[in-house]
Design a protein around this motif. Structure first.
Motif, short mmCIF file in Angstrom:
data_model
loop_
_atom_site.label_atom_id
_atom_site.label_comp_id
_atom_site.label_asym_id
_atom_site.label_seq_id
_atom_site.Cartn_x
_atom_site.Cartn_y
_atom_site.Cartn_z
N ARG A 224 -8.63 -3.01 -6.14
CA ARG A 224 -7.36 -2.32 -6.43
C ARG A 224 -7.59 -0.87 -6.77
N ASP A 225 -8.54 -0.62 -7.68
CA ASP A 225 -8.79 0.75 -8.12
C ASP A 225 -9.29 1.61 -6.96
N THR A 226 -10.14 1.04 -6.13
CA THR A 226 -10.64 1.76 -4.95
C THR A 226 -9.50 2.10 -4.01
N LEU A 227 -8.63 1.13 -3.75
CA LEU A 227 -7.51 1.33 -2.84
C LEU A 227 -6.52 2.36 -3.36
N ILE A 228 -6.13 2.23 -4.62
CA ILE A 228 -5.13 3.14 -5.19
C ILE A 228 -5.64 4.57 -5.17
N GLU A 229 -6.88 4.76 -5.56
CA GLU A 229 -7.46 6.11 -5.58
C GLU A 229 -7.47 6.72 -4.18
N ALA A 230 -7.84 5.92 -3.19
CA ALA A 230 -7.90 6.43 -1.82
C ALA A 230 -6.51 6.73 -1.28
N LEU A 231 -5.52 5.87 -1.58
CA LEU A 231 -4.16 6.11 -1.09
C LEU A 231 -3.54 7.35 -1.74
N GLU A 232 -3.80 7.53 -3.02
CA GLU A 232 -3.22 8.68 -3.73
C GLU A 232 -3.80 10.00 -3.25
N ALA B 183 2.74 2.34 -6.12
CA ALA B 183 3.06 1.66 -7.37
C ALA B 183 1.83 0.84 -7.76
N LYS B 184 1.33 1.07 -8.98
CA LYS B 184 0.08 0.43 -9.39
C LYS B 184 0.32 -0.99 -9.86
N PRO B 185 -0.30 -1.97 -9.19
CA PRO B 185 -0.10 -3.38 -9.57
C PRO B 185 -0.91 -3.77 -10.80
N LYS B 186 -0.39 -4.71 -11.56
CA LYS B 186 -1.08 -5.25 -12.73
C LYS B 186 -1.63 -6.65 -12.47
N GLY B 187 -1.27 -7.21 -11.31
CA GLY B 187 -1.73 -8.55 -10.99
C GLY B 187 -1.63 -8.82 -9.50
N TYR C 188 -1.78 -7.28 -4.19
CA TYR C 188 -0.93 -6.48 -3.30
C TYR C 188 -0.52 -5.20 -4.00
N CYS C 189 -0.21 -4.19 -3.20
CA CYS C 189 0.47 -3.01 -3.73
C CYS C 189 1.49 -2.55 -2.70
N GLU D 53 -13.28 -6.36 1.72
CA GLU D 53 -14.29 -5.68 0.92
C GLU D 53 -13.99 -4.19 0.76
N LYS D 54 -14.50 -3.62 -0.32
CA LYS D 54 -14.17 -2.22 -0.66
C LYS D 54 -14.56 -1.24 0.44
N GLN D 55 -15.72 -1.44 1.06
CA GLN D 55 -16.12 -0.50 2.10
C GLN D 55 -15.14 -0.55 3.28
N ASN D 56 -14.61 -1.73 3.57
CA ASN D 56 -13.63 -1.86 4.64
C ASN D 56 -12.26 -1.32 4.22
N LEU D 57 -11.94 -1.47 2.93
CA LEU D 57 -10.71 -0.86 2.42
C LEU D 57 -10.74 0.65 2.60
N LEU D 58 -11.88 1.24 2.28
CA LEU D 58 -12.01 2.70 2.41
C LEU D 58 -11.90 3.13 3.88
N LYS D 59 -12.51 2.34 4.76
CA LYS D 59 -12.40 2.63 6.20
C LYS D 59 -10.94 2.54 6.64
#
Length: 397
Positions: A299-307, A315-319, A322-323, A376-382
């Motif tokens: 989540r943190d990796t995805l949100i940072e990259a999207l922002e 919108a930052k999810p707490k559970g 999904y975002c 996985e995070k590396q694929n999220l970043l890609k």
């Protein structure tokens, strides 16, 4: 030619799966797709669950009781008690996924023409279950700028009529990842008692809660004994989506007796899947600690990259996992189709779920998408890097 039913024609397409033909064509063209559109975890299913099926010694693959195997129900009830939900095995019915639990619930508490209130955006299939049951959805919009918090109770009361039978929530939320606070759950409880309504809580993501927050179940409030209905599933908890095992839980004896008639009509939930689900309950708590840490990191990796993408808001999810993101486009479905059919970056592209399909109000959420961070995070970043380039190319068209 015989006519198709109005109910069938009005049945909504899944916003999660409706773009599958575009993805199929992209794959045929040789593109690699990063699938961010569907909540299919890549976390390994507990070995105990798989081994229970592999190593079984059944001579006959027979029906189970309509409400599920007694051994599984007792073990499942124990799990809930350990998580602060004081129920007994007779308070639950094992279902074919959470979906069937929702259908049994709709069938047991509503008649055609009745109404249910749901904070939107919400899990898209709630619309489908409502149409299948002849029920009218009355949406109450939760706001992106408020991180999809519970709307004010006055907004709910505006929608209540003599036909209102229930309020449905998903906690933590799909598609938003929003986690309801203890105070918000209490406000809903007070509202249900005041107007004599059921509260249906879809709690399939209960294990996935971040930032030191706590999940508050609708079943934990004793005053809701006859009002609360919980829907649950093993699909996300144990990464067992294909097992199709869920349950419907309520302390309302008349309701459970009514739902059992629907369960009897479909005979029984699947036997092998119940065997696997019962074994999964032996999974050590360390499993969830590790899984939670992994999803939080994703989540943190995805949100940072999207922002970091110009014009994108999140919108930052707490559970859950999904975002919802707002994109600098007018029609996210058109953009999602375009990414699959006309765009790639070095032979790779991304599949997302347009968020308009998670709203009941027409023309709402048109510039939003739901992203499932189940890779996985590396694929999220890609995937986010591809999304960034796609947005640049799309907006310059």
């Amino acid at each position: 030619m015989p006519k198709i039913s109005s109910k069938g024609l009005n049945m909504p397409q899944s916003p999660i799966r409706k773009l599958a033909p575009f993805a199929d064509r992209a794959i045929e063209e040789g593109k690699k797709i990063f699938f961010l559109n569907i909540g299919q975890p890549d976390i390994s299913t507990p070995k105990a669950a798989l081994d229970a099926v592999k190593n079984n010694n059944l001579d006959i693959l027979s029906y189970s009781p309509s409400s599920g195997f007694d051994s599984y129900k007792k073990k499942l009830a124990k799990y809930y008690v350990e998580n602060g939900i004081d129920i007994e095995a007779d308070d639950l019915i094992v279902t074919t996924g959470g979906s069937e639990a929702l259908l049994f619930t709709m069938g047991s508490i509503t008649d055609p023409g009745d109404e249910v209130i749901i904070p939107e955006p919400f899990y898209a299939n709630y619309n489908g279950f409502a149409v299948a049951s002849g029920v009218v959805v009355k949406p109450v919009e939760s706001k992106f700028e408020d991180n999809f918090a519970l709307p004010s109770i006055s907004e709910f009361e505006k929608q209540i009529t003599e036909k209102t039978k229930a309020i449905i929530i998903c906690n933590p939320g799909n598609p938003t990842g929003y986690l309801y606070t203890k105070d918000e759950i209490q406000k809903l409880a007070d509202l249900a008692i005041k107007h004599d309504l059921f509260i249906v809580a879809d709690e399939v993501y209960r294990e996935f809660v971040y930032d030191g927050e706590e999940h508050h179940s609708i079943m934990s409030l004793p005053e809701l004994k006859n009002h609360a209905i919980m829907v649950d599933s093993v699909s996300k908890r144990y990464s067992m989506c294909g097992a199709r095992i869920g349950c419907m839980v309520s302390k309302n004896k008349e309701l459970i007796a009514t739902a059992l008639k629907f369960a009897q009509a479909r005979l029984s939930p699947p036997t092998f899947a119940q065997i696997a689900s019962e074994a999964a309950l032996d999974t050590k708590k360390d499993y969830f600690i590790e899984v939670n840490e992994e999803y939080k990191s994703r989540r943190d990796t995805l949100i940072e990259a999207l922002e970091d993408i110009k014009g994108v808001k999140v919108a930052k999810p707490k559970g859950a996992f999904y975002c919802v993101a707002e994109l600098p486009v007018e029609d996210s479905e058109d953009f999602a189709k375009w990414m699959l059919s006309e765009f790639d970056l070095n032979g790779e592209t991304v599949m997302v779920a347009p968020a308009a399909g998670f709203y009941s109000t027409p023309h709402t959420g048109m510039n939003q998408i739901r992203i499932a961070y189940v890779i996985e995070k590396q694929n999220l970043l890609k995937a986010v890097a591809i999304l960034k380039m796609a947005l640049q190319a799309y907006t310059k068209r």
